[in-house]
Write a protein that holds these residues in place. Structure first.
Motif, PDB file in Angstrom:
ATOM      1  N   ARG A 160       0.834  -1.219   0.000  1.00  0.00           N
ATOM      2  CA  ARG A 160       0.000   0.000   0.000  1.00  0.00           C
ATOM      3  C   ARG A 160       0.861   1.259   0.000  1.00  0.00           C
ATOM      4  O   ARG A 160       0.624   2.185  -0.776  1.00  0.00           O
ATOM      5  CB  ARG A 160      -0.929  -0.010   1.220  1.00  0.00           C
ATOM      6  CG  ARG A 160      -1.777   1.223   1.348  1.00  0.00           C
ATOM      7  CD  ARG A 160      -2.893   1.209   0.340  1.00  0.00           C
ATOM      8  NE  ARG A 160      -3.711   2.392   0.558  1.00  0.00           N
ATOM      9  CZ  ARG A 160      -4.196   3.114  -0.417  1.00  0.00           C
ATOM     10  NH1 ARG A 160      -4.001   2.787  -1.662  1.00  0.00           N
ATOM     11  NH2 ARG A 160      -4.912   4.180  -0.153  1.00  0.00           N
ATOM     12  N   GLU A 183       1.318   4.032  -3.093  1.00  0.00           N
ATOM     13  CA  GLU A 183       1.104   5.473  -2.919  1.00  0.00           C
ATOM     14  C   GLU A 183       2.327   6.266  -3.370  1.00  0.00           C
ATOM     15  O   GLU A 183       2.199   7.348  -3.937  1.00  0.00           O
ATOM     16  CB  GLU A 183       0.729   5.802  -1.479  1.00  0.00           C
ATOM     17  CG  GLU A 183      -0.680   5.379  -1.114  1.00  0.00           C
ATOM     18  CD  GLU A 183      -1.736   5.908  -2.080  1.00  0.00           C
ATOM     19  OE1 GLU A 183      -1.731   7.126  -2.404  1.00  0.00           O
ATOM     20  OE2 GLU A 183      -2.577   5.102  -2.543  1.00  0.00           O
ATOM     21  N   ARG A 224       2.122   6.287  -7.060  1.00  0.00           N
ATOM     22  CA  ARG A 224       1.084   7.260  -7.450  1.00  0.00           C
ATOM     23  C   ARG A 224       1.673   8.677  -7.453  1.00  0.00           C
ATOM     24  O   ARG A 224       1.487   9.442  -8.384  1.00  0.00           O
ATOM     25  CB  ARG A 224      -0.106   7.196  -6.500  1.00  0.00           C
ATOM     26  CG  ARG A 224      -1.249   8.140  -6.867  1.00  0.00           C
ATOM     27  CD  ARG A 224      -2.365   8.150  -5.827  1.00  0.00           C
ATOM     28  NE  ARG A 224      -2.781   6.838  -5.400  1.00  0.00           N
ATOM     29  CZ  ARG A 224      -3.633   6.050  -6.072  1.00  0.00           C
ATOM     30  NH1 ARG A 224      -4.158   6.471  -7.205  1.00  0.00           N
ATOM     31  NH2 ARG A 224      -3.952   4.856  -5.610  1.00  0.00           N
TER      32      ARG A 224
END
Length: 143
Positions: A45, A49, A52
């Motif tokens: 996770r 991110e 991203r």
């Protein structure tokens, strides 16, 4: 301000396209998780991110780059001011043969300058640390 976002699908697409995470040409979730947890010492996770954020920065860089226009007269002037050209008589043939590569160099420099200005304005608002940003800009300037 520009509301530039990177969707989950874009993150997934980028991850799936990375040869490091593939086995026989297909994304391998086990390889991905092992790499992220054991090598990067992170969790998927958090890594996603970070990806991203980097993809969003790449979009911003591309947007800034797309707005940069270098006219031929300016390009020729800058070319003639280059240390290798400075003491030589202007050579139109040489300029024409090197024009596209030189234009890329000038555009990279202007993009980097614009991004550094943007970064200075956003310094306290970024989720991505300054060292990561510097790495991105350094690699941008060298490419």
């Amino acid at each position: 301000q520009e509301k530039i976002k990177t969707t989950d699908a874009e993150v997934v697409q980028w991850l799936a396209s990375q040869p490091l995470f593939q086995n026989h040409g297909q994304f391998d979730d086990n390889i991905y998780k092992l790499y992220v947890t054991n090598y990067l010492r992170s969790n998927p996770r958090d890594f996603e991110e970070e990806v991203r954020g980097l993809l969003t920065i790449d979009k911003i860089v591309n947007q800034v780059r797309s707005k940069i226009v270098v006219k031929d007269e300016e390009l020729r002037t800058l070319y003639n001011q280059e240390p290798a050209q400075k003491d030589l008589a202007p050579d139109d043939k040489k300029f024409e043969s090197e024009k596209e590569e030189f234009k890329k160099k000038v555009t990279r420099g202007k993009t980097s300058d614009e991004m550094k200005k943007l970064l200075d304005g956003l310094r306290n608002k970024l989720k991505i640390d300054l060292e990561t940003m510097k790495k991105i800009f350094d690699s941008e300037e060298k490419s």
